[in-house]
Motif scaffolding. Structure first.
Motif, PDB file in Angstrom:
ATOM      1  N   LEU A  41     -49.387 -77.152 -23.458  1.00 59.43           N
ATOM      2  CA  LEU A  41     -48.353 -76.804 -22.506  1.00 59.43           C
ATOM      3  C   LEU A  41     -47.944 -75.579 -22.184  1.00 59.43           C
ATOM      4  CD1 LEU A  41     -45.800 -79.946 -23.180  1.00 59.43           C
ATOM      5  CD2 LEU A  41     -47.521 -79.756 -21.296  1.00 59.43           C
ATOM      6  N   VAL A  42     -48.231 -74.733 -23.106  1.00 63.58           N
ATOM      7  CA  VAL A  42     -48.045 -73.243 -23.072  1.00 63.58           C
ATOM      8  C   VAL A  42     -49.312 -72.567 -22.374  1.00 63.58           C
ATOM      9  CG1 VAL A  42     -48.172 -70.886 -24.288  1.00 63.58           C
ATOM     10  CG2 VAL A  42     -46.592 -72.962 -25.066  1.00 63.58           C
ATOM     11  N   VAL A  50     -43.041 -76.187 -16.065  1.00 62.80           N
ATOM     12  CA  VAL A  50     -41.880 -76.760 -16.133  1.00 62.80           C
ATOM     13  C   VAL A  50     -41.839 -77.880 -17.326  1.00 62.80           C
ATOM     14  CG1 VAL A  50     -40.036 -77.949 -14.898  1.00 62.80           C
ATOM     15  CG2 VAL A  50     -40.896 -76.100 -13.935  1.00 62.80           C
ATOM     16  N   PRO A  51     -42.863 -78.737 -17.450  1.00 60.21           N
ATOM     17  CA  PRO A  51     -42.681 -79.780 -18.332  1.00 60.21           C
ATOM     18  C   PRO A  51     -42.548 -79.265 -19.999  1.00 60.21           C
ATOM     19  CG  PRO A  51     -44.591 -80.260 -17.023  1.00 60.21           C
ATOM     20  CD  PRO A  51     -44.036 -78.930 -16.663  1.00 60.21           C
ATOM     21  N   ARG A  52     -43.233 -78.146 -20.351  1.00 62.38           N
ATOM     22  CA  ARG A  52     -42.891 -77.407 -21.456  1.00 62.38           C
ATOM     23  C   ARG A  52     -41.434 -77.279 -21.818  1.00 62.38           C
ATOM     24  NH1 ARG A  52     -41.364 -73.089 -24.380  1.00 62.38           N
ATOM     25  NH2 ARG A  52     -42.125 -73.383 -26.424  1.00 62.38           N
ATOM     26  N   VAL A  53     -40.879 -76.489 -20.874  1.00 60.54           N
ATOM     27  CA  VAL A  53     -39.313 -76.183 -20.967  1.00 60.54           C
ATOM     28  C   VAL A  53     -38.355 -77.257 -21.143  1.00 60.54           C
ATOM     29  CG1 VAL A  53     -37.555 -75.215 -19.682  1.00 60.54           C
ATOM     30  CG2 VAL A  53     -39.953 -74.124 -19.324  1.00 60.54           C
ATOM     31  N   VAL A  54     -38.913 -78.273 -20.423  1.00 60.19           N
ATOM     32  CA  VAL A  54     -38.032 -79.683 -20.753  1.00 60.19           C
ATOM     33  C   VAL A  54     -38.197 -80.169 -21.855  1.00 60.19           C
ATOM     34  CG1 VAL A  54     -37.357 -81.995 -19.644  1.00 60.19           C
ATOM     35  CG2 VAL A  54     -37.785 -79.990 -18.205  1.00 60.19           C
ATOM     36  N   LEU A  55     -39.459 -80.506 -22.285  1.00 60.87           N
ATOM     37  CA  LEU A  55     -39.856 -81.286 -23.396  1.00 60.87           C
ATOM     38  C   LEU A  55     -39.315 -80.245 -24.563  1.00 60.87           C
ATOM     39  CD1 LEU A  55     -43.266 -82.641 -22.562  1.00 60.87           C
ATOM     40  CD2 LEU A  55     -41.004 -83.883 -22.736  1.00 60.87           C
ATOM     41  N   HIS A  56     -39.605 -79.017 -24.607  1.00 61.25           N
ATOM     42  CA  HIS A  56     -38.971 -78.217 -25.697  1.00 61.25           C
ATOM     43  C   HIS A  56     -37.696 -78.094 -25.807  1.00 61.25           C
ATOM     44  CE1 HIS A  56     -38.076 -74.504 -27.877  1.00 61.25           C
ATOM     45  NE2 HIS A  56     -38.978 -74.606 -28.526  1.00 61.25           N
ATOM     46  N   GLU A  67     -42.747 -76.098 -31.831  1.00 59.64           N
ATOM     47  CA  GLU A  67     -43.418 -75.144 -31.530  1.00 59.64           C
ATOM     48  C   GLU A  67     -44.536 -75.337 -32.859  1.00 59.64           C
ATOM     49  OE1 GLU A  67     -43.090 -72.171 -30.197  1.00 59.64           O
ATOM     50  OE2 GLU A  67     -41.248 -72.811 -29.311  1.00 59.64           O
ATOM     51  N   GLY A  68     -45.878 -74.866 -32.373  1.00 62.14           N
ATOM     52  CA  GLY A  68     -46.973 -75.025 -33.164  1.00 62.14           C
ATOM     53  C   GLY A  68     -47.636 -76.389 -32.955  1.00 62.14           C
ATOM     54  N   SER A  69     -47.224 -77.230 -32.296  1.00 64.20           N
ATOM     55  CA  SER A  69     -47.943 -78.226 -32.344  1.00 64.20           C
ATOM     56  C   SER A  69     -49.075 -78.239 -31.149  1.00 64.20           C
ATOM     57  CB  SER A  69     -47.024 -79.558 -31.703  1.00 64.20           C
ATOM     58  OG  SER A  69     -46.480 -79.395 -30.524  1.00 64.20           O
TER      59      SER A  69
END
Length: 162
Positions: A44-45, A23-29, A36-38
């Motif tokens: 997080l992926v 979930v953190p990646r969804v929220v932060l993205h 993307e690419g960081s």
């Protein structure tokens, strides 16, 4: 059908917790905090599915593929809910619109179509991530010997002694 064949290998709170790791990646993205690419995005992926695999290798459920597929499906639900809740933050004033023959459709109808497509896409993405990760987990469960103290193995050893 045995009880082990009907259970997902983990309790429901654990399954939800494993899915929530993504979930953190969804929220932060969606909030534009990571790109993307960081490196952070990459972590997080890939870390949540690696944690799913590690949990399956530790616990050794009887059906590792289905266990992780279920975690992935739950992740898809979190992904869909997250995208819907953060829709306005993700797009701001540049809400996506349909093109071609559907460009003249009412903006409200366009948003409904796009949101529905986003939900379906999220659910498919979650199931796909779960299927790929589940296949890896199932393969690893076959080639990596279990630890002597794996909970499932200890339970089997105790039941074999009775």
């Amino acid at each position: 059908m045995s009880h082990a064949a009907r259970t997902p290998g983990f309790s429901w709170p654990v399954l939800v917790g494993l899915a929530a790791l993504a979930v953190p990646r969804v929220v932060l993205h969606d909030l534009g905090v990571i790109e993307e690419g960081s490196l952070v995005n990459g972590l997080l992926v890939f870390l949540p599915p690696l944690c799913w695999i590690a949990a399956v290798l530790w616990r050794r459920p009887s059906r590792p593929f289905l266990t992780v597929l279920l975690v992935g499906a739950l992740y898809g639900v979190f992904l869909a809910v997250g995208h819907q809740l953060l829709w306005d933050s993700a797009f701001g004033q540049t809400t996506p619109a349909l093109g071609g023959n559907l460009a003249d459709l009412d903006p409200g109808a366009q948003e409904g179509i796009l949101r529905t497509a986003a939900v379906l896409s999220s659910l498919v993405t979650g199931a796909f991530v779960g299927a790929v990760t589940g296949a890896v987990a199932a393969l690893l469960c076959r080639v990596v010997p279990p630890a002597d103290n794996a909970p499932e193995q200890v339970g089997r050893q105790l039941s074999d002694r009775r």
